[in-house]
Every structure is written in C-alpha cells, then in structure tokens.
Design an enzyme around this catalytic site. Sequence first.
Site, PDB file in Angstrom:
ATOM      1  N   TYR A 170       0.767  -1.222  -0.321  1.00 31.32           N
ATOM      2  CA  TYR A 170      -0.177   0.051   0.162  1.00 31.32           C
ATOM      3  C   TYR A 170       0.917   1.302   0.006  1.00 31.32           C
ATOM      4  O   TYR A 170       0.559   2.180  -0.694  1.00 31.32           O
ATOM      5  CB  TYR A 170      -0.780   0.184   1.328  1.00 31.32           C
ATOM      6  CG  TYR A 170      -1.603   1.289   1.360  1.00 31.32           C
ATOM      7  CD1 TYR A 170      -2.782   1.671   0.755  1.00 31.32           C
ATOM      8  CD2 TYR A 170      -1.238   2.216   2.565  1.00 31.32           C
ATOM      9  CE1 TYR A 170      -3.297   2.963   0.777  1.00 31.32           C
ATOM     10  CE2 TYR A 170      -1.872   3.343   2.870  1.00 31.32           C
ATOM     11  CZ  TYR A 170      -2.773   3.921   1.908  1.00 31.32           C
ATOM     12  OH  TYR A 170      -3.598   4.898   2.075  1.00 31.32           O
TER      13      TYR A 170
HETATM   14  P1  NAD Z   1     -12.430   4.797   1.365  1.00 33.31           P
HETATM   15  O1  NAD Z   1     -11.944   3.060   1.283  1.00 33.31           O
HETATM   16  O2  NAD Z   1     -13.581   4.951   2.182  1.00 33.31           O
HETATM   17  O3  NAD Z   1     -12.490   5.557  -0.184  1.00 33.31           O
HETATM   18  C1  NAD Z   1     -12.379   5.055  -1.198  1.00 33.31           C
HETATM   19  C2  NAD Z   1     -13.419   5.143  -2.290  1.00 33.31           C
HETATM   20  O4  NAD Z   1     -12.593   4.991  -3.550  1.00 33.31           O
HETATM   21  C3  NAD Z   1     -14.304   4.033  -2.067  1.00 33.31           C
HETATM   22  O5  NAD Z   1     -15.485   4.338  -1.743  1.00 33.31           O
HETATM   23  C4  NAD Z   1     -14.036   2.935  -3.208  1.00 33.31           C
HETATM   24  O6  NAD Z   1     -14.956   2.391  -3.587  1.00 33.31           O
HETATM   25  C5  NAD Z   1     -13.333   4.002  -4.216  1.00 33.31           C
HETATM   26  N1  NAD Z   1     -12.600   3.234  -5.062  1.00 33.31           N
HETATM   27  C6  NAD Z   1     -11.393   2.332  -5.032  1.00 33.31           C
HETATM   28  N2  NAD Z   1     -10.793   2.214  -5.857  1.00 33.31           N
HETATM   29  C7  NAD Z   1     -11.600   2.659  -7.107  1.00 33.31           C
HETATM   30  C8  NAD Z   1     -11.537   2.838  -8.540  1.00 33.31           C
HETATM   31  N3  NAD Z   1     -10.372   1.977  -9.112  1.00 33.31           N
HETATM   32  N4  NAD Z   1     -12.390   3.399  -9.216  1.00 33.31           N
HETATM   33  C9  NAD Z   1     -13.347   4.172  -8.615  1.00 33.31           C
HETATM   34  N5  NAD Z   1     -13.479   4.111  -7.215  1.00 33.31           N
HETATM   35  C10 NAD Z   1     -12.746   3.453  -6.421  1.00 33.31           C
HETATM   36  O7  NAD Z   1     -11.173   5.165   1.847  1.00 33.31           O
HETATM   37  P2  NAD Z   1     -10.965   6.604   2.633  1.00 33.31           P
HETATM   38  O8  NAD Z   1     -10.453   6.396   4.025  1.00 33.31           O
HETATM   39  O9  NAD Z   1     -11.842   7.734   2.486  1.00 33.31           O
HETATM   40  O10 NAD Z   1      -9.348   7.039   2.046  1.00 33.31           O
HETATM   41  C11 NAD Z   1      -9.561   8.042   0.882  1.00 33.31           C
HETATM   42  C12 NAD Z   1      -7.996   8.366   0.415  1.00 33.31           C
HETATM   43  O11 NAD Z   1      -7.316   8.807   1.476  1.00 33.31           O
HETATM   44  C13 NAD Z   1      -7.600   6.984  -0.403  1.00 33.31           C
HETATM   45  O12 NAD Z   1      -6.873   7.500  -1.179  1.00 33.31           O
HETATM   46  C14 NAD Z   1      -6.434   6.460   1.006  1.00 33.31           C
HETATM   47  O13 NAD Z   1      -5.307   5.853   0.311  1.00 33.31           O
HETATM   48  C15 NAD Z   1      -6.146   7.819   1.316  1.00 33.31           C
HETATM   49  N6  NAD Z   1      -5.731   7.785   2.925  1.00 33.31           N
HETATM   50  C16 NAD Z   1      -6.703   7.551   3.853  1.00 33.31           C
HETATM   51  C17 NAD Z   1      -6.293   7.307   5.292  1.00 33.31           C
HETATM   52  C18 NAD Z   1      -7.247   7.116   6.315  1.00 33.31           C
HETATM   53  O14 NAD Z   1      -6.905   7.184   7.411  1.00 33.31           O
HETATM   54  N7  NAD Z   1      -8.712   7.193   5.924  1.00 33.31           N
HETATM   55  C19 NAD Z   1      -4.926   7.794   5.566  1.00 33.31           C
HETATM   56  C20 NAD Z   1      -4.144   8.157   4.793  1.00 33.31           C
HETATM   57  C21 NAD Z   1      -4.516   8.046   3.296  1.00 33.31           C
HETATM   58  C1  UGA Z   2      -4.433   4.072   8.186  1.00 29.98           C
HETATM   59  C2  UGA Z   2      -5.285   3.545   7.133  1.00 29.98           C
HETATM   60  O1  UGA Z   2      -6.150   2.418   7.001  1.00 29.98           O
HETATM   61  C3  UGA Z   2      -4.464   3.573   5.671  1.00 29.98           C
HETATM   62  O2  UGA Z   2      -5.312   3.665   4.566  1.00 29.98           O
HETATM   63  C4  UGA Z   2      -3.667   4.918   5.806  1.00 29.98           C
HETATM   64  O3  UGA Z   2      -3.058   5.145   4.476  1.00 29.98           O
HETATM   65  C5  UGA Z   2      -2.830   5.120   7.076  1.00 29.98           C
HETATM   66  O4  UGA Z   2      -3.863   5.115   8.175  1.00 29.98           O
HETATM   67  C6  UGA Z   2      -2.166   6.326   6.923  1.00 29.98           C
HETATM   68  O5  UGA Z   2      -2.130   6.956   7.954  1.00 29.98           O
HETATM   69  O6  UGA Z   2      -1.463   6.541   6.067  1.00 29.98           O
HETATM   70  P1  UGA Z   2      -3.331   2.350  10.114  1.00 29.98           P
HETATM   71  O7  UGA Z   2      -2.630   3.646  10.711  1.00 29.98           O
HETATM   72  O8  UGA Z   2      -2.424   1.339   9.868  1.00 29.98           O
HETATM   73  O9  UGA Z   2      -3.573   2.795   8.622  1.00 29.98           O
HETATM   74  O10 UGA Z   2      -4.552   2.357  10.735  1.00 29.98           O
HETATM   75  P2  UGA Z   2      -5.453   1.000  11.290  1.00 29.98           P
HETATM   76  O11 UGA Z   2      -5.298  -0.251  10.521  1.00 29.98           O
HETATM   77  O12 UGA Z   2      -6.573   1.553  11.777  1.00 29.98           O
HETATM   78  O13 UGA Z   2      -4.436   0.682  12.605  1.00 29.98           O
HETATM   79  C7  UGA Z   2      -4.328   1.726  13.658  1.00 29.98           C
HETATM   80  C8  UGA Z   2      -3.182   1.169  14.556  1.00 29.98           C
HETATM   81  O14 UGA Z   2      -4.122  -0.044  15.188  1.00 29.98           O
HETATM   82  C9  UGA Z   2      -2.150   0.492  14.131  1.00 29.98           C
HETATM   83  O15 UGA Z   2      -0.890   0.847  15.140  1.00 29.98           O
HETATM   84  C10 UGA Z   2      -2.284  -1.171  14.261  1.00 29.98           C
HETATM   85  O16 UGA Z   2      -1.015  -1.775  14.541  1.00 29.98           O
HETATM   86  C11 UGA Z   2      -3.118  -1.090  15.371  1.00 29.98           C
HETATM   87  N1  UGA Z   2      -4.104  -2.445  15.446  1.00 29.98           N
HETATM   88  C12 UGA Z   2      -4.766  -2.735  14.158  1.00 29.98           C
HETATM   89  C13 UGA Z   2      -4.064  -3.136  16.355  1.00 29.98           C
HETATM   90  O17 UGA Z   2      -3.660  -3.053  17.338  1.00 29.98           O
HETATM   91  N2  UGA Z   2      -4.981  -4.134  16.381  1.00 29.98           N
HETATM   92  C14 UGA Z   2      -5.916  -4.493  15.159  1.00 29.98           C
HETATM   93  O18 UGA Z   2      -6.611  -5.590  15.314  1.00 29.98           O
HETATM   94  C15 UGA Z   2      -5.799  -3.641  14.176  1.00 29.98           C
END
Ligand code: NAD
Ligand code: UGA
Length: 357
Positions: A170
């Site tokens: 990722y």
């Molecule tokens: P999300 O999965 O809720 O939203 C992504 C949406 O994109 C989904 O609704 C999915 O159906 C759609 N999608 C995926 N692939 C697609 C494709 N090929 N064509 C059209 N639609 C598609 O995720 P989110 O948490 O809202 O994340 C939004 C963005 O932020 C993503 O790029 C993610 O990598 C990034 N991001 C999120 C987090 C977080 O903590 N939520 C942290 C860092 C980065």
């Molecule tokens: C999140 C999002 O899922 C990613 O899409 C995003 O890119 C990323 O943030 C980001 O900041 O870039 P992550 O922080 O790993 O990733 O989010 P979670 O999966 O919610 O995990 C949060 C923390 O909980 C991590 O430290 C993980 O190790 C921990 N965790 C997760 C547990 O302790 N137990 C679990 O069962 C799952």
Amino acid sequence: AAWEKQVRHSSTPRRPNGLSVLVTGAAGFVGSHCSLALKKRGDGVLGLDNFNTYYDPSLKRARQKLLLKHQVFIVEGDLNDAPLLAKLFDVVPFTHILHLAAQAGVRYAMQNPQSYVSSNIAGFVNLLEVAKAANPQPAIVWASSSSVYGLNTEVPFSENHRTDQPASLYAATKKAGEEIAHTYNHIYGISLTGLRFFTVYGPWGRPDMAYFFFTKDILQGKPIDIYQAQDEKQVARDFTYIDDVVKGCIGALDTAEKSTGSGGKKKGPAQLRVYNLGNTSPVPVGKLVSILESLLNIKAKKHVIKMPRNGDVPYTHANVSLAYRDFGYKPTTDLSTGLRKFVKCENVGTDVVDGVA
Ligand code: NAD
Ligand code: UGA
C-alpha cells in the site's frame, strides 16, 4: 440525456467563482465528507466511485444517499475506465479534481496485491492522462499517505524526510503516486498537490480501521487484539479527525494554482506540492482503547500482542507547519473529542451505536 443533465447540475457551482470539482472516491469515507463540505459552500461537485466491496458497500450506498439529498451525484464507474472519464470531461469543464479513490488499508495488500496496483497506480495514471488531455486542464489535489514515511523513526515527520523505506505494498503504491505526479507536473504542466493523511477517523468512517472495529467489538463483548512493541509507547498513531482533514483538503483546493498546460501541452511551470495533514499528537493504541472504554463505559477484553504486525509502520507523527503556512491548516480536534463524536453518530453502522452511554 437525463444522465448528462444530472452530471451538469451536480458539478455547476452555485456561488460566483465557485469551484467545479470531480471528487473520486466520493462514496468513501473522506470523499463523502469533502463532497458535502464543498457542496454546502456552493461549489459544484460530481462524484465518481466504483462501490467496490473492500468493505461493506451498503455503507457506501448510505453515503451516496446522503450526498444525493444535497444534490451531489455520484457516477458509478472505475478510475481505469478511460472512455467514461473522457466523457465526463467532455460534459464538464472541471476546474479541480479531488482524487481520493484508492485501494486503502495496509494489511489487505498481502492477500490482494493487484488491487493496489490497479487502483493506486494504473487508475491514477489513467486519471492523469484524461486530465492532461482536458481543456482546461484541472488542478489536481490527491490523497497520498503518512505510510510513505515507512520505517522512518525520525519524528515528527516533515515533508522532506526520507520516504524510501515503505513497509507495505500500500505504502509503496502511494509513494509511486507521488513520483508519477512529479512526471505529469514536469512534462504537462499539471498543477498537483499531494496530501499525506495521517490515520483519519470519525463518523461514517471505515469499518476496516482499528478504531471502528474496536468500538464494535467492545460493544459486543468480543476480544480485541492490540499490537504493540515491547515498550507500548513505541507504537503510536497521529489519529486525525475527519473535519480537520476536510478543512485541509479544501484549503489545498483553494490555494491550488491553475494548471499551465492545456490539451496535453505545457505552457509554463506549474505548481507541485506535498503536505502532511496530521494531528501533531501521536497516541499509543492502548490509549485509543482506554479512551473508547471510558466513552462506552465498558471494559474491553484486551489481547495484547507484543509484536508489531507485518506491514504496519511503528510510529506516525506529523509536522504540519507547511500546510499551516500555505493554507492555515490547524487540527483542532483531540482524540477524545473526536471519538466521542464517532461513538455518538447514528450512522457508523447500526450495530455500533447500540448501547452507547
Ligand atoms: P475509502 O475506502 O472509504 O474510500 C475510497 C473510495 O474509493 C471507496 O468508496 C472505493 O469504492 C473507491 N474506489 C477504490 N478504487 C476505485 C477505483 N479503481 N475506481 C473508482 N473508485 C474506486 O477510503 P478513505 O479512508 O476515504 O480514503 C480516501 C483516500 O485517502 C485514499 O486514497 C486513501 O488511500 C487515503 N488515505 C486515507 C487514510 C485514512 O486513514 N482514512 C489515511 C491516509 C491516506
Ligand atoms: C490507516 C489507514 O488504514 C490507511 O489507509 C492509511 O494510509 C494510513 O492510516 C495512513 O495514515 O497513511 P493504520 O494507521 O495502520 O492505517 O490504521 P489502522 O488499521 O486503523 O491501525 C491503527 C493502529 O491500530 C495500528 O498501530 C495497528 O497496528 C493497530 N491495530 C490494528 C491493532 O492494534 N489491532 C488490530 O486488530 C488492528
């Protein structure tokens, strides 16, 4: 056609000089919040989403329904569908793209590597190709990720810190997105702004994220796994509340300069920027759980594993001074306040809110 009318209506701004934004991933967590906020401000917003089944698509449908109430229309389609994207740009002269569609989640990549390549690399390139050919060329703001800092432990992270040690596929695809953006900016003069989000949480959030399923499992009396190092303080996340991230996205859109090219031809130097959007206050996972316990008034059944998981980065902590300088980004919601709003929200999934004090 009715479809064209809907597309035009949705993407036409209601305020003078309003933006006309294509929001990819609009049925997703961050995308739905941003779409609503932009629409409420009077900007034109058209969504694009493929409604994939990475997590329960009924949540995506519920967000779609909410957006439709506010006259935001989501076109159902894939980033890799070039003719569809080209058609959208034929109908609408978008000023901006807010590109949030991606295969998110860190662990899922081990079972489904190709979906990351397809959406985060091929899909991004496809979108850039269509944007390049569009006239006018839209400015693009897109979601990168804190995961690009990978195994880097030199915290807080600034945008110029090293990003050459991704811990998951990722993260590698998000890093690749930043490199790809550089080439499109360089060759075609497309204005590009990357936003490194830090573990975003809040109402209508993602059921695959820890805070979400911890809440659900605690309410249902199920055990939860807490992954931490020998010293629990060595594993932490800079959890960032959704409203703060939305403000950051809008700030980046508002300050994005116009692309300098048109129809694939570059005219002059265009903007290329990358910003951290975090909370500046990392919290160990154990602390996240204890906040949830006190909000829910239930003791969690904790299963502590003194080992990080494959693919996880140990520690995230954002320095956001660049985003503050350029568009006033300032996170204002601490984790307890944000989680309180999350557990109180009726829309996180009906089984999550039952029994909340
Ligand atoms: P999300 O999965 O809720 O939203 C992504 C949406 O994109 C989904 O609704 C999915 O159906 C759609 N999608 C995926 N692939 C697609 C494709 N090929 N064509 C059209 N639609 C598609 O995720 P989110 O948490 O809202 O994340 C939004 C963005 O932020 C993503 O790029 C993610 O990598 C990034 N991001 C999120 C987090 C977080 O903590 N939520 C942290 C860092 C980065
Ligand atoms: C999140 C999002 O899922 C990613 O899409 C995003 O890119 C990323 O943030 C980001 O900041 O870039 P992550 O922080 O790993 O990733 O989010 P979670 O999966 O919610 O995990 C949060 C923390 O909980 C991590 O430290 C993980 O190790 C921990 N965790 C997760 C547990 O302790 N137990 C679990 O069962 C799952």
